[in-house]
Design an enzyme around this catalytic site. Sequence first.
Site, mmCIF file in Angstrom:
data_model
loop_
_atom_site.group_PDB
_atom_site.id
_atom_site.type_symbol
_atom_site.label_atom_id
_atom_site.label_comp_id
_atom_site.label_asym_id
_atom_site.label_seq_id
_atom_site.Cartn_x
_atom_site.Cartn_y
_atom_site.Cartn_z
ATOM 1 N N TYR A 131 0.798 -1.220 0.000
ATOM 2 C CA TYR A 131 0.000 0.000 0.000
ATOM 3 C C TYR A 131 0.834 1.275 0.000
ATOM 4 C CZ TYR A 131 -3.791 -3.156 1.336
ATOM 5 O OH TYR A 131 -4.698 -4.172 1.365
ATOM 6 N N ILE A 132 2.104 1.190 0.264
ATOM 7 C CA ILE A 132 2.937 2.395 0.360
ATOM 8 C C ILE A 132 3.975 2.403 -0.755
ATOM 9 C CG2 ILE A 132 2.580 2.736 2.825
ATOM 10 C CD1 ILE A 132 5.166 1.309 3.373
#
Length: 917
Positions: A131-132
């Site tokens: 997600y990052i």
Amino acid sequence: MTEPTPVTEETEEEPKFAPGETIHDVATVAGMYQNWFLDYASYVILERAVPAIEDGLKPVQRRILHAMKEMDDGRFNKVANVIGQTMQYHPHGDASIGDAMVNLGQKDLLIETQGNWGDIRTGDGAAAPRYIEARLSKFALDVVFNPDITEWQMSYDGRKREPTTLPVKFPLLLAQGVEGIAVGLSTKIMPHNFRELCKASIDVLRGRDIQLFPDFPTGGLCDVTNYNGGLRGAKIRLRATIEKVDKTMLVIRDIPYGTTTTALMESIVKASEANKIKIKKVVDNTAADVEIQVHLPTGVSPDLTMDALYAFTDCEISISPNTCVIIEEKPRFVGVEDMLRLSTQKTVRLLERELEIRQDELQEKWHSASLEKIFIENRIYRKIEECETWQDILDTIEKGLSKFVRVQGSKAKADDQRIVLRRPITEDDLTRLTEIRIKRISKFDGFKADEYIQKLETELAEVADNLANLTRYAIAYFDGLLKKYGAGRERKTQLRTFDVVTAQKVAVANQKLYVNRQDGFVGYGLKKDEFVCDCSDLDDIIAIKRDGTFMVTKIAEKTFVGKDILHVGVYNKNDDRLVYNMIYLDGASGISFAKRFLVTGITRDKTYDLTKATKGSKTLYLTANPNSESEIVSIQLSDKAPARVKQFDFDFAELAIKGKGSMGNIVTKQPIKKITQKSLGDSTLGGREVFFDSVVGRLNTAGHGRYLGTFDTDNTVLVVYKDGSYELKSPDPAHHFDVPNIVLLRKLEPDTVLSAVYAEGETKTHYIKRFKIETSTLEKRFVFISETKGSKLLCATCFGEPQVEIKLQRDKKADKETEKLHLHEFIDVKGWKAMGNKLNYFKIHTVTLTTDEGPEPERRQVAKKKGPATIPRPAGAGGGEEAGPLPEMAGPVDVTSEDVERAQAILRRPKAQLGLF
């Protein structure tokens, strides 16, 4: 199937090994450790836990940056993809890579982050790697990488190559800090400020001394008194920044490095549940900035609670640095200053190598461009049309060029106009000329070719100059880093010197002390007996009995100290003002003695005797006086006493204060029937000498800092703040003073006149006012300037004849003028609420106070036996060079040279401008 031949004592079969295989000596544990444990320890130290001095990175960090450089295309990449790419080089799995990458990203230097990367202040973790996103920062691309000067090695599986160390041209290790635990070894290097590191590197190159102190991303306060360059045995103390909002609330703004807001709140709640501090509730409002509100119950001192937070919670922690790095494949312990010097020298070598490579590149370009220009302008290409072999072509071109060029170092002809080449012409040079296309030859522009060659020569000269002046070039390099990347990287941690907070002094009174006088028990569990006072569970208790003995013991639920108790109280070993007044009867002689004494230098749980220790001795009268008060008592003799006067007064003020073992003075030889107090006297020790230590922002009586004067019970401290308000405070050492926001701090005298110059915010008009302090309320601020928005106090002083220097401009076309003004002549003393007199100048630029605060209060002096001593007084204090002879006192003592020097230091004071007076 054939059975194996058994091995017996008669027939032993030698073990068989593959070629090159050996057997380890595992017969003893020592053999195992000698071979395997040391190998493993060396591996963990060198390959996992301790950073290298060359680039300041652990292997996993180096591999992450290398993998990100391979993937770099200017866009963000999923962290999961970066982890996968790094696994080609790092053999320890995705979890260790992910944790190391999040750690790098949170330091906000080498990696630009996108998404939820967690928060080191709150302890929140980062989101999952899918997600990052991340990419290399511009700083990392500029400073960390250069494949031409990188040393390479094969990866763990031999499929790829990876950097041995990255050519980092910056003290990255000191900027980021690092912590690692290896086998039998650990390292803990504190982070330092980016801008300070650049400036320190410049100072190293200029041959100046340097001193570095940590700077933490969480801010807060730091005491580096025992930092010692971060070497083993060093220690730093970190404190949260605590603000006093009002009497019922404290706000924690910054937290110590290594803690989190959650852990900090838990430590506060735990201390409250243990009754060490009294709080109503704790609220965490942390968002972009840390804000933890500590609400206090009514009647609880915020200053005392502030000290208690430092003493009992994670608002203050200690860190022991340990700067261990890998130097030449071995762990070494070096200080941060030496580490910076090594890093700076390494950066200079890397810059030199980059310049040499750039010089070689420019020389090759100049060589090729010069040959091409001669080849085309002199039409040498036409001479190869009739050549039949490749070798003839090369020979023809070389022969044609030789008419126009010569190699550097070769013999020159008379009036030789040939171009000097820096190296001989090679076959590759000739081949490159044959590959020039006809279209390029036809469009060749000699002027542009000359401009290009001139540009190369200019750059070559610049590179040569930088190589000849390498130190100057390195200084410019660090200065460029400071200008390009230093914005927004100012110091976050404030360097302070902390006072030591004693737990006993700040412990909340969470217990109640009771006493059973007849049976001889004291403690907080005797709730049915006589109440004495509030206390804490950290206090010591003193109990004095009728037989003249006493004992100091630790408070407990129930402790036996001896029957027939006269006095019980909390004992403070550092209290030199609590004086006991006592009259006792000596059992052997029948004589009554009076004494005044301090209780110091005791051993806990040991019984001491205050009388002559004879049989039948007993205490007739005893009082404890917190501020050494004397008293007058009325003594009534027994009816059987032969004396004609059977009642008289006795004044304790006539007695000197001595130790607990003194015998005392005779009161009477007659038997005493009753003693009653007639009146309470003044303090015989006089007022307390109070000092202000501006380093820690506290008052003290130990002689630290600036002497304020002698304070009696009714004396107060006047504090003037930069916001144009003043406040009266008691001379309590527990008070915290916000030193950066204080303009003036001094003892308030009855005739004190405060002079101030301020600018009114709405009209931008300047006013001067002089007034006496008319209020008497303590711990409350009174604003004495205009309260309109933008109003500002310019200077304030309590000097009797203050003078200011005003820089002004009478009209728009006139030049700036400087004028001196005596405030006491400009305006009379008025009320503190008055606006004051207006300065009728067109425009005032600055107002500077040019007079100091006048002579400091003089301390009580002691006389010298062999004639009066004199102490120099600073110029401007009045009375010429000397202050005159010291006044003689009863019972004079010797004044040593050290005493004189100390007095001189107290009287010596710098001129006050707009700082503390």
